[in-house]
Design a protein around this motif. Structure first.
Motif: not given
Lengths: 275, 198
Positions: A12-13, A16-17, A20-21, A24, A27-28, A34-35, A37-38, A41
């Motif tokens: 799961s970790f 998820l990582m 999220l990565v 990000s 986004s960069l 913004a990302s 995912v953000v 939300l």
């Protein structure tokens, strides 16, 4: 150790990582956005956040009523100080604006009569609009003012200097019974001289007596100083004709004038020291 | 059999209820931190999400704890100056580490939670201080560290016991297990495995 990497927690970790990565990194790559995912939300939470913010503000405003009186008094004192400062500035602004208007009139007069010499003065005593209006100015002989100098505001005749001190002088207005001005009506060219009675002076009016009954002067006519006068230059505006009355006792007529100068609001004037 | 099925559905219901309540707690903490509702002392505000995530990671199962960490981080990022998901990454890692430490090394008590919470908050705030100070032309600002970041750490740690007790109350009320422990029920093998899977 291998069992650890096979646990549901680690998997799961890792998932998820990875998500999220990736967000990000995207986004960069898009330089500051913004990302994703953000952003997704925030689409859900932003309305809730706005609602919470308005609730927080209402809550804060409600409890503002229960703030200590010392804090409120300090705020009140600060506001009153600020208000006093703005009032002073407003007074200064009004004074400056009045000066500016005066100087604009002076400029117009000076441009028409470049050889005339003027001295600006302010009323420091007396009531121009009072009965037989006379007042005191804050300039005197030291400023070049002498007796019989005409006093103007713009092109309107106000009165004449009747007494001078070193730093002040006394002016009698055209409403004073002792002040007489040789005038003419601009449309008809008819001459006359100004006079007033206590009754007329109380109403702020002048008269031109002893006109011919057949006078062509009518209401609305403009009355100016005549070149015949030795105390006033020609062309200064004295007033406008309100009506012409026929005397019952004689063969003459009297024109009633309303002065052009507004004596009630008079504060600053110009004294014509040389013309 | 009927008792087993009823017991199992009851546990599921408790599980969902627990996670719903924890989710609402995370949402509330995010609003309190970002709106902000929490009062500020001398211009310093607390980071409520950090101690909450640590408390959930310590008291809840690993997978949900990591998910809550990610959720808390994303909610933080929504209001952050830099919404690129750094807080989501950070809190996910913190939740994972805390959950793993609780599973393999530590016992669950307030002291352990306090140590983990302090480590997480200190790591975050020092990293923020370093990043903010290293903006070109600023350099390391020790005054800001003393006047702003350290007081923020203290304020955050002051709220950690509250977060821990809240989460513990939710978990206790909605779980038949002992908090932080796996229990073995005697009797039916299926029930034992069901309890272990939980």
């Amino acid at each position: 150790m291998k069992r650890f990497f096979k646990t549901a927690a680690f998997k799961s970790f890792a998932v998820l990582m990875a998500v999220l990565v990736a967000g990000s990194a995207l986004s960069l790559a898009t330089r500051g956005k913004a990302s994703p995912v953000v952003s997704a939300l925030s689409w859900v939470t932003s309305p809730l956040q706005s609602l919470c913010a308005s609730a927080a503000n209402s809550f804060r405003d409600f409890f503002g009523y229960f703030r200590s009186s010392a804090a409120l008094q300090a705020q009140l004192a600060a506001k009153e100080e600020e208000l006093a400062l703005y009032r002073d500035r407003l007074v200064d602004y009004d004074k400056t604006r009045q000066k500016l208007e005066l100087y604009e009139q002076f400029l117009e007069l000076k441009e028409e009569n470049p050889k005339d010499q003027f001295q600006e003065a302010s009323i420091i005593g007396g009531e121009p609009a009072g009965q037989f209006g006379s007042f005191t100015l804050n300039r005197g002989s030291a400023a070049g003012i002498s007796v019989n100098d005409p006093v103007l505001v713009g092109k309107n005749l106000v009165g004449i200097v009747t007494a001078t001190e070193l730093s002040s002088c006394t002016v009698k207005t055209i409403l004073h019974p002792e002040v007489h001005v040789i005038v003419y009506e601009t449309a008809t060219g008819e001459f006359g001289w100004t006079n007033t009675t206590p009754a007329l002076a109380q109403q702020g009016l002048l008269s031109i007596p002893e006109l011919l009954r057949s006078t062509a002067i009518a209401g609305g006519g403009l009355i100016c100083t005549s070149s015949e006068s030795k105390y006033y230059p020609a062309g200064l505006i004295v007033g406008t004709v309100q009506e012409v009355r026929m005397d019952d006792q004689s063969l003459s007529a009297t024109a009633i004038l309303k002065p052009a100068a507004h004596f009630e609001s008079l504060r600053d004037v110009f004294v014509l020291t040389e013309f | 059999m009927l008792a087993y099925t009823t017991a199992r559905s009851g546990k599921k219901r408790n599980r969902y209820l627990r996670r719903l309540l924890l989710g609402l707690l995370v949402l509330f903490a995010a609003m309190a931190q970002n709106v902000p509702w929490l009062p500020a002392f001398f211009g310093v505000r607390a980071l409520l999400l950090l101690p909450l995530v640590v408390s959930i990671a310590v008291l809840e199962q690993e997978v949900p704890a990591i998910c809550f960490g990610a959720l808390a981080g994303l909610l933080w990022d929504v209001s952050a100056q830099d919404p690129r998901g750094w807080h989501a990454l950070f809190l996910t890692v913190i939740a994972f580490i805390c959950a793993m430490l609780m599973r393999y090394l530590f016992n669950c008590n307030l002291l352990t939670v306090g140590l983990l919470g302090f480590a997480a908050a200190a790591l975050y705030l020092f990293a923020r201080w370093a990043l903010d100070s290293l903006v070109p032309g600023v350099g390391l600002d020790f005054e800001a560290l003393l006047r702003f970041y350290l007081p923020r750490l203290v304020y955050t740690m002051a709220l950690l016991p509250l977060c821990y007790w809240l989460v513990r109350a939710v978990v206790r009320k909605t779980s038949r297990r002992q908090v932080g422990e796996h229990i073995k029920e005697e009797g039916n093998i299926g029930q034992i495995r069901a309890a272990e899977r939980e």
